[in-house]
Motif scaffolding. Structure first.
Motif, short mmCIF file in Angstrom:
data_model
loop_
_atom_site.label_atom_id
_atom_site.label_comp_id
_atom_site.label_asym_id
_atom_site.label_seq_id
_atom_site.Cartn_x
_atom_site.Cartn_y
_atom_site.Cartn_z
N GLY A 1 0.82 -1.21 0.00
CA GLY A 1 0.00 0.00 0.00
C GLY A 1 0.85 1.25 0.00
N GLU B 1 9.09 4.22 7.15
CA GLU B 1 8.92 2.78 7.40
C GLU B 1 9.68 2.38 8.66
OE1 GLU B 1 7.30 -0.08 6.39
OE2 GLU B 1 8.55 -1.00 7.93
N ALA C 1 4.27 -7.07 4.58
CA ALA C 1 4.12 -8.49 4.93
C ALA C 1 4.99 -9.39 4.05
CB ALA C 1 2.65 -8.90 4.83
N VAL D 1 5.30 -13.56 3.47
CA VAL D 1 4.14 -13.72 2.59
C VAL D 1 4.67 -13.61 1.16
CG1 VAL D 1 1.88 -12.83 1.92
CG2 VAL D 1 2.54 -12.84 4.33
N ALA E 1 3.80 -14.33 -2.04
CA ALA E 1 3.06 -14.33 -3.31
C ALA E 1 2.20 -13.07 -3.36
CB ALA E 1 2.18 -15.56 -3.41
N CYS F 1 -1.05 -11.58 -4.53
CA CYS F 1 -2.38 -11.93 -5.00
C CYS F 1 -3.08 -10.64 -5.44
CB CYS F 1 -3.21 -12.56 -3.89
SG CYS F 1 -2.49 -14.05 -3.19
N VAL G 1 6.13 6.34 12.53
CA VAL G 1 5.21 7.45 12.77
C VAL G 1 4.58 7.22 14.14
CG1 VAL G 1 3.06 8.56 12.04
CG2 VAL G 1 4.77 7.88 10.33
N ASN H 1 -1.89 2.71 12.14
CA ASN H 1 -1.19 3.41 13.23
C ASN H 1 -1.22 4.92 13.10
OD1 ASN H 1 -0.49 1.15 14.75
ND2 ASN H 1 1.14 0.66 13.31
N GLY I 1 2.52 -12.93 10.73
CA GLY I 1 1.67 -12.26 9.75
C GLY I 1 0.33 -11.87 10.35
N ARG J 1 -4.41 -2.62 3.51
CA ARG J 1 -5.45 -3.35 4.25
C ARG J 1 -6.23 -2.49 5.23
NH1 ARG J 1 -3.65 -5.47 9.27
NH2 ARG J 1 -1.39 -5.51 9.46
N ARG K 1 -7.71 -6.71 0.96
CA ARG K 1 -6.47 -6.59 1.73
C ARG K 1 -5.25 -7.13 1.00
NH1 ARG K 1 -5.16 -11.43 4.38
NH2 ARG K 1 -6.55 -13.04 3.64
N MET L 1 -2.04 -7.99 -1.53
CA MET L 1 -1.00 -7.01 -1.87
C MET L 1 -1.13 -6.43 -3.28
SD MET L 1 2.28 -8.59 0.20
CE MET L 1 2.12 -10.29 -0.32
C1 LIG Z 1 -0.22 -15.01 6.82
C2 LIG Z 1 -0.70 -14.09 5.75
C3 LIG Z 1 -0.77 -14.58 4.47
C4 LIG Z 1 -1.17 -13.74 3.44
N1 LIG Z 1 -1.14 -14.19 2.18
C5 LIG Z 1 -1.21 -13.31 1.18
C6 LIG Z 1 -0.82 -13.69 -0.12
O1 LIG Z 1 -0.44 -14.83 -0.38
N2 LIG Z 1 -0.84 -12.74 -1.08
C7 LIG Z 1 -1.26 -11.46 -0.83
O2 LIG Z 1 -1.25 -10.65 -1.75
N3 LIG Z 1 -1.64 -11.09 0.39
C8 LIG Z 1 -1.58 -11.97 1.40
N4 LIG Z 1 -1.89 -11.59 2.68
C9 LIG Z 1 -2.41 -10.24 2.93
C10 LIG Z 1 -1.36 -9.17 2.77
O3 LIG Z 1 -0.09 -9.64 3.14
C11 LIG Z 1 -1.66 -7.90 3.55
O4 LIG Z 1 -3.01 -7.65 3.63
C12 LIG Z 1 -0.91 -6.79 2.84
O5 LIG Z 1 0.46 -6.98 3.09
C13 LIG Z 1 -1.37 -5.44 3.22
O6 LIG Z 1 -0.48 -4.50 2.68
P1 LIG Z 1 -0.25 -3.15 3.44
O7 LIG Z 1 0.76 -2.39 2.66
O8 LIG Z 1 -1.55 -2.53 3.74
O9 LIG Z 1 0.32 -3.57 4.87
P2 LIG Z 1 1.66 -4.27 5.30
O10 LIG Z 1 2.15 -5.21 4.28
O11 LIG Z 1 1.39 -4.79 6.67
O12 LIG Z 1 2.70 -3.08 5.40
C14 LIG Z 1 2.59 -2.10 6.38
C15 LIG Z 1 3.95 -1.49 6.60
O13 LIG Z 1 3.82 -0.39 7.49
C16 LIG Z 1 4.88 -0.42 8.43
N5 LIG Z 1 4.43 0.30 9.63
C17 LIG Z 1 3.48 -0.08 10.51
N6 LIG Z 1 3.32 0.87 11.45
C18 LIG Z 1 4.17 1.86 11.13
C19 LIG Z 1 4.46 3.13 11.71
N7 LIG Z 1 3.82 3.55 12.81
N8 LIG Z 1 5.40 3.90 11.13
C20 LIG Z 1 6.07 3.48 10.03
N9 LIG Z 1 5.84 2.29 9.45
C21 LIG Z 1 4.89 1.51 9.99
C22 LIG Z 1 5.13 -1.90 8.64
O14 LIG Z 1 6.42 -2.13 9.14
C23 LIG Z 1 4.94 -2.45 7.23
O15 LIG Z 1 6.12 -2.45 6.49
C24 LIG Z 1 -1.52 -12.41 3.73
C25 LIG Z 1 -1.46 -11.93 5.03
C26 LIG Z 1 -1.04 -12.76 6.03
C27 LIG Z 1 -0.94 -12.23 7.40
#
Ligand SMILES: Cc1cc2nc3c(=O)[nH]c(=O)nc-3n(C[C@H](O)[C@H](O)[C@H](O)COP(=O)(O)OP(=O)(O)OC[C@H]3O[C@@H](n4cnc5c(N)ncnc54)[C@H](O)[C@@H]3O)c2cc1C
Length: 418
Positions: free
Chosen positions: A19, A38, A46, A52, A54, A56, A128, A165, A293, A368, A381, A383
């Motif tokens: 995201g 970050e 993730a 994680v 792959a 999707c 943050v 957060n 995760g 997410r 949610r 990636m």
């Molecule tokens: C076990 C599991 C399996 C999954 N399988 C899949 C899959 O196969 N394929 C798929 O596409 N998705 C999968 N998902 C879902 C997917 O991984 C997440 O929903 C997705 O990563 C969300 O992306 P995001 O960027 O919103 O959050 P995240 O990937 O969680 O990234 C958030 C980032 O923000 C950072 N952060 C958090 N708080 C702060 C702060 N206060 N200040 C600075 N940085 C901060 C974190 O360190 C992190 O790097 C899976 C999830 C899990 C838990």
């Protein structure tokens, strides 16, 4: 703490997962000066923090991989390919859906490069930690980094922290878990090395080993079908999704329990494979984490929530800024995911209002944390979709735009929507 505001940006993105990377690229390509903050020492969210491996959501369901996400997501795939990663669509053996397999170390480098190429200032090891605001706008955020705490300011902000957060410290109303406060299971995918490259994985043998283990093993395995696994591209290692745990609440105590229990389970399960599955005699636990995760935590209140009906009917809207194409994957019971297909043309519109929090005019959401009911959340949610919602949020923050039509037009211009 310094009271001085140290630097001025057009857009600050909190979080460097799919995201946040999508948001930073979207904002930068729309002409903004962007800072991405970050908390870890690398990007990827993730994919790199929780194994994680792959992507999707890049493609629609079906016999052929039809693209649902372009733009920023495509730039990331190009950066992956430029360093020799595959970046191609693979049909998942276990779910039949189209995915892109990842090598986490390659991904870290690819993401560094694609953001540098687009002039994004990246601050790693920086969290943050606080925000100042007026009634309707965030004024600045406090970043806790290696040099202590300092404040930085921008016109627009994107919360891409996965756990909301930034929204939390900005005082946005939010819900934890589903509409009854239940959280989806946390899971710890693990990487296993030392496998015999000439022996294919034998699901029947893995299933039999699990059955035997479940008679008196310390941590009975809920995915008794053998779980989801694959060989990690470019290596002989196995990626295995087999560990799921219920999460009682979002406190550090609950996460400590989950992390420590998942670790103990991982060691036990690898030992089980060593003893009972052909080809695994010399295997070892190559990696967990760095953290478990998290599928679900907080949902900030948005101006619109994409609904399960939007998804299953493939609802199309004129204020669409992204597409959700991954089937809703619901993890109500730990280790027993259930899938529901996306209807209509194979994707549903994500409107800008689902990326806008209620009550603040310059905070957008990516990944997410976007607005979705518990059913639609199981799709939005992932990636691939997170790159798309990120790109749209970054563009909206850069333009300060409040209507989906304007943002959608810019997303289209940048190749995010066709
Ligand atoms: C076990 C599991 C399996 C999954 N399988 C899949 C899959 O196969 N394929 C798929 O596409 N998705 C999968 N998902 C879902 C997917 O991984 C997440 O929903 C997705 O990563 C969300 O992306 P995001 O960027 O919103 O959050 P995240 O990937 O969680 O990234 C958030 C980032 O923000 C950072 N952060 C958090 N708080 C702060 C702060 N206060 N200040 C600075 N940085 C901060 C974190 O360190 C992190 O790097 C899976 C999830 C899990 C838990």
């Amino acid at each position: 703490m310094s009271r001085k505001i140290e630097s001025e940006y057009d857009v600050i993105v909190a979080g460097g997962g799919a995201g946040g990377v999508g948001a930073a690229l979207g904002a930068a390509r729309a002409g903004a000066k962007v800072c991405l903050v970050e908390k870890y020492g690398f990007l990827g969210g993730a994919a790199t923090t929780s194994q994680v491996l792959a992507y999707c959501g890049f493609f629609q369901q079906g016999r052929e991989p039809v693209k649902a996400v372009g733009g920023a997501g495509d730039l990331v795939l190009d950066a992956m390919r430029a360093i020799g990663m595959d970046g191609a669509a693979h049909n998942s053996e276990t779910t039949g859906n189209w995915i892109i397999l990842l090598n986490p170390e390659g991904l870290k480098l690819a993401l560094d490069r694609v953001l540098a190429d687009h002039g994004v200032d990246v601050l790693l090891h920086s969290r943050v930690a606080a925000a100042t605001r007026t009634a309707s706008r965030i004024e600045s955020v406090t970043v806790a980094g290696m040099e202590g705490r300092r404040r930085i300011a921008a016109e627009g902000y994107v919360d891409a922290t996965g756990d909301a957060n930034l929204s939390l410290v900005a005082g946005v109303t939010m819900r934890e878990g589903d509409d009854q406060g239940r959280l989806q299971a946390v899971s710890a995918p693990i990487r296993i090395g030392g496998l015999d490259p000439n022996v294919p994985f034998d699901r029947d043998a893995i299933r039999a080993a699990i059955q035997r283990y479940n008679v008196d093993g310390a941590f009975p395995i809920t995915r008794d079908d053998g779980g989801i696994y694959t060989r990690i591209p470019g290596t002989g290692d196995m990626w295995w999704m087999i560990i799921d745990l219920p999460l009682s609440d979002l406190g550090s105590g609950a996460f400590t329990w989950a992390e420590q229990r998942a670790r103990a389970m991982a060691h036990d399960y690898v030992e089980m494979l060593r003893q009972h599955v052909p080809g695994f005699e010399r295997c070892y636990l190559a990696q967990t984490g760095p953290q478990i995760g998290i599928r679900e935590s907080r949902h900030p209140a948005t101006r619109y929530e994409v609904t399960g009906h939007d998804l299953t009917s493939g609802r199309q809207r004129s204020d669409s800024v992204a597409r959700a194409a991954w089937p809703a994957e619901l993890h109500g019971e730990a280790g027993k995911p259930v899938y529901h297909s996306v209807g209509g043309p194979g994707y549903a519109s994500v409107p800008l209002d689902s990326l806008r929090v209620r009550g603040l005019d310059n905070l957008w959401l990516a990944g997410r944390v976007v607005g979705a009911d518990p059913f639609a959340y199981g799709s939005l949610r992932v990636m691939g979709t997170a790159f798309a919602t990120g790109e749209a949020s970054g563009i909206a923050a850069a333009l300060g735009a409040e209507d989906g039509e304007t943002v959608g037009a810019e997303v289209r211009r940048l190749g995010g929507l066709t």
